[in-house]
Scaffold this active site. Structure first.
Site, PDB file in Angstrom:
ATOM      1  N   HIS A  64       0.826  -1.210   0.000  1.00  0.00           N
ATOM      2  CA  HIS A  64       0.000   0.000   0.000  1.00  0.00           C
ATOM      3  C   HIS A  64       0.862   1.263   0.000  1.00  0.00           C
ATOM      4  O   HIS A  64       0.435   2.305  -0.489  1.00  0.00           O
ATOM      5  CB  HIS A  64      -0.912   0.039   1.237  1.00  0.00           C
ATOM      6  CG  HIS A  64      -1.691  -1.224   1.458  1.00  0.00           C
ATOM      7  ND1 HIS A  64      -2.616  -1.677   0.545  1.00  0.00           N
ATOM      8  CD2 HIS A  64      -1.656  -2.140   2.464  1.00  0.00           C
ATOM      9  CE1 HIS A  64      -3.136  -2.814   0.991  1.00  0.00           C
ATOM     10  NE2 HIS A  64      -2.572  -3.111   2.149  1.00  0.00           N
ATOM     11  N   HIS A  94       5.515   6.600   6.770  1.00  0.00           N
ATOM     12  CA  HIS A  94       5.228   6.162   5.404  1.00  0.00           C
ATOM     13  C   HIS A  94       4.688   7.361   4.629  1.00  0.00           C
ATOM     14  O   HIS A  94       4.452   8.424   5.215  1.00  0.00           O
ATOM     15  CB  HIS A  94       4.194   5.026   5.396  1.00  0.00           C
ATOM     16  CG  HIS A  94       2.895   5.436   5.988  1.00  0.00           C
ATOM     17  ND1 HIS A  94       2.629   5.392   7.353  1.00  0.00           N
ATOM     18  CD2 HIS A  94       1.796   5.981   5.408  1.00  0.00           C
ATOM     19  CE1 HIS A  94       1.417   5.868   7.566  1.00  0.00           C
ATOM     20  NE2 HIS A  94       0.894   6.255   6.412  1.00  0.00           N
ATOM     21  N   HIS A  96       2.078   8.920   1.198  1.00  0.00           N
ATOM     22  CA  HIS A  96       0.985   8.776   0.242  1.00  0.00           C
ATOM     23  C   HIS A  96       1.317   9.755  -0.883  1.00  0.00           C
ATOM     24  O   HIS A  96       1.806  10.856  -0.616  1.00  0.00           O
ATOM     25  CB  HIS A  96      -0.367   9.154   0.874  1.00  0.00           C
ATOM     26  CG  HIS A  96      -0.698   8.348   2.090  1.00  0.00           C
ATOM     27  ND1 HIS A  96      -1.509   7.233   2.063  1.00  0.00           N
ATOM     28  CD2 HIS A  96      -0.298   8.485   3.386  1.00  0.00           C
ATOM     29  CE1 HIS A  96      -1.619   6.733   3.288  1.00  0.00           C
ATOM     30  NE2 HIS A  96      -0.883   7.464   4.099  1.00  0.00           N
ATOM     31  N   GLU A 106      -3.398  13.328   1.373  1.00  0.00           N
ATOM     32  CA  GLU A 106      -4.684  12.830   1.892  1.00  0.00           C
ATOM     33  C   GLU A 106      -5.474  14.007   2.447  1.00  0.00           C
ATOM     34  O   GLU A 106      -6.607  14.265   2.013  1.00  0.00           O
ATOM     35  CB  GLU A 106      -4.422  11.781   2.973  1.00  0.00           C
ATOM     36  CG  GLU A 106      -3.652  10.579   2.409  1.00  0.00           C
ATOM     37  CD  GLU A 106      -4.023   9.282   3.058  1.00  0.00           C
ATOM     38  OE1 GLU A 106      -3.690   9.071   4.240  1.00  0.00           O
ATOM     39  OE2 GLU A 106      -4.688   8.462   2.391  1.00  0.00           O
ATOM     40  N   HIS A 119       3.400  10.565   6.806  1.00  0.00           N
ATOM     41  CA  HIS A 119       2.756  10.270   8.092  1.00  0.00           C
ATOM     42  C   HIS A 119       3.750   9.638   9.053  1.00  0.00           C
ATOM     43  O   HIS A 119       4.275   8.567   8.778  1.00  0.00           O
ATOM     44  CB  HIS A 119       1.567   9.322   7.886  1.00  0.00           C
ATOM     45  CG  HIS A 119       0.423   9.968   7.215  1.00  0.00           C
ATOM     46  ND1 HIS A 119      -0.563   9.261   6.540  1.00  0.00           N
ATOM     47  CD2 HIS A 119       0.085  11.284   7.079  1.00  0.00           C
ATOM     48  CE1 HIS A 119      -1.457  10.103   6.054  1.00  0.00           C
ATOM     49  NE2 HIS A 119      -1.078  11.342   6.366  1.00  0.00           N
ATOM     50  N   THR A 199      -6.262   6.245   7.835  1.00  0.00           N
ATOM     51  CA  THR A 199      -6.809   6.611   6.522  1.00  0.00           C
ATOM     52  C   THR A 199      -6.847   5.426   5.554  1.00  0.00           C
ATOM     53  O   THR A 199      -7.214   5.562   4.397  1.00  0.00           O
ATOM     54  CB  THR A 199      -5.967   7.714   5.847  1.00  0.00           C
ATOM     55  OG1 THR A 199      -4.643   7.178   5.604  1.00  0.00           O
ATOM     56  CG2 THR A 199      -5.881   8.950   6.722  1.00  0.00           C
ATOM     57  N   THR A 200      -6.444   4.243   6.072  1.00  0.00           N
ATOM     58  CA  THR A 200      -6.597   3.026   5.268  1.00  0.00           C
ATOM     59  C   THR A 200      -7.254   1.982   6.163  1.00  0.00           C
ATOM     60  O   THR A 200      -7.194   2.099   7.396  1.00  0.00           O
ATOM     61  CB  THR A 200      -5.231   2.468   4.797  1.00  0.00           C
ATOM     62  OG1 THR A 200      -4.551   1.932   5.923  1.00  0.00           O
ATOM     63  CG2 THR A 200      -4.385   3.541   4.156  1.00  0.00           C
TER      64      THR A 200
HETATM   65  C1  LIG Z   1      -3.723   1.154   8.476  1.00  0.00           C
HETATM   66  C2  LIG Z   1      -2.791   2.242   8.942  1.00  0.00           C
HETATM   67  C3  LIG Z   1      -1.785   1.906   9.812  1.00  0.00           C
HETATM   68  C4  LIG Z   1      -0.937   2.899  10.266  1.00  0.00           C
HETATM   69  C5  LIG Z   1       0.167   2.530  11.200  1.00  0.00           C
HETATM   70  C6  LIG Z   1      -1.099   4.213   9.854  1.00  0.00           C
HETATM   71  C7  LIG Z   1      -2.118   4.550   8.965  1.00  0.00           C
HETATM   72  S1  LIG Z   1      -2.320   6.217   8.465  1.00  0.00           S
HETATM   73  N1  LIG Z   1      -2.308   6.320   6.857  1.00  0.00           N
HETATM   74  O1  LIG Z   1      -3.614   6.622   8.939  1.00  0.00           O
HETATM   75  O2  LIG Z   1      -1.212   6.973   9.006  1.00  0.00           O
HETATM   76  C8  LIG Z   1      -2.958   3.560   8.496  1.00  0.00           C
HETATM   77 ZN   LIG Z   2      -0.784   7.301   6.089  1.00  0.00          ZN
END
Ligand SMILES: Cc1cc(C)cc(S(N)(=O)=O)c1
Ligand SMILES: [Zn+2]
Length: 261
Positions: A64, A94, A96, A106, A119, A199-200
């Site tokens: 992802h 990570h 996006h 996002e 993030h 957000t996922t």
């Molecule tokens: C599924 C998920 C896990 C983690 C650690 C972080 C997110 S996010 N994109 O909301 O930062 C999503």
């Molecule tokens: Zn994220």
């Protein structure tokens, strides 16, 4: 081994609610931030990052995004202050991004997207024993969001973009030690904050979001390297470029966005 969810037509954000009903919940993320509707809260102190002892371990393609994981067995790297009631431990970061520079973030600001969003994910190890437990609690996670805008080369991002070729495929992992994400932050940490979700999927409503107002600047060439990653595994015949891995803004549902200043 199929993907339970993704960013495509058949498995993307518009159908996530079928397997993850919380997708239609009251504190979903991301959101569109409207600066003039955010309430300035003088009681909101500065964000404090203690990352000097942080220990990065590995970089991975999870199908992802591309994720850098940290050692989180003690409080060696934490975020505190601002809206947070106690220190939260750094677990991973990570990104996006889009297929073109005009979108990819996002969160949006007054309807405007940035090219990408970083993030930095932290968890409340004071109240919860594990990340997994914290991830399901309303005050379990704190995610620091940083916008990326294209322009000049970023002097430190190459440390990440130079190794992306080693994690091209879903499931690939490479050692990645000695990286301190402090080098990816803008000079000012003025922020907006609100209560939201992952957000996922699984979209847990456990995140205190802290969105830094100023973007960092990265070059189109650096951003282009993220698009050389693929969503698919090496063994799959499909080679689907990893891009547009962002969820669009979700309804505010009466939530207040506060501004540090
Ligand atoms: C599924 C998920 C896990 C983690 C650690 C972080 C997110 S996010 N994109 O909301 O930062 C999503
Ligand atoms: Zn994220």
């Amino acid at each position: 081994t199929g993907n339970p969810w993704g960013y495509g037509k058949q498995d993307g954000p518009s159908v996530w609610h079928k397997n993850y009903p919380v997708a239609e919940g009251d504190r979903q993320s991301p959101i569109d931030i409207v600066p003039h509707q955010a309430s300035h809260d003088p009681s909101l102190g500065p964000i404090v990052l203690n990352y000097d002892k942080c220990t990065s371990i590995k970089i991975a393609n999870n199908g992802h995004s591309v994720v850098v994981e940290f050692e989180d067995s003690d409080d060696r790297s934490v975020i505190q202050g601002g809206p947070l009631g106690n220190p939260y431990r750094l677990k991973q970061f990570h990104f996006h991004w889009g297929g073109k520079d005009c979108h990819g973030s996002e969160h949006t600001v007054a309807g405007n997207s940035y090219a990408s969003e970083l993030h930095l994910v932290h968890w409340n190890a004071v109240k919860y024993k594990t990340f997994e437990e914290a991830a399901t609690a309303p005050d379990g996670l704190a995610v620091l969001g940083i916008f990326l805008e294209t322009g000049d080369n970023h002097r430190w991002l190459h440390t990440i973009t130079d190794v992306l070729y080693t994690v091209k495929f879903k499931g690939s992992v490479t050692d990645f030690k000695g990286f301190n994400p402090k080098c990816l932050l803008p000079s000012s940490l003025h922020y907006w904050t609100y209560l939201g979700s992952l957000t996922t999927p699984p979209l847990y409503e456990s995140v205190t979001w802290i969105i830094v107002k100023d973007p960092i600047i990265v070059s189109e060439k650096q951003l282009g390297k993220f698009r050389t990653l693929v969503f698919t595994g090496e063994e799959e015949d499909q080679r689907t470029r990893m891009e547009n891995n962002f969820r669009p803004p979700q309804p505010l549902k009466g939530r207040k966005v506060r501004s540090s200043n």
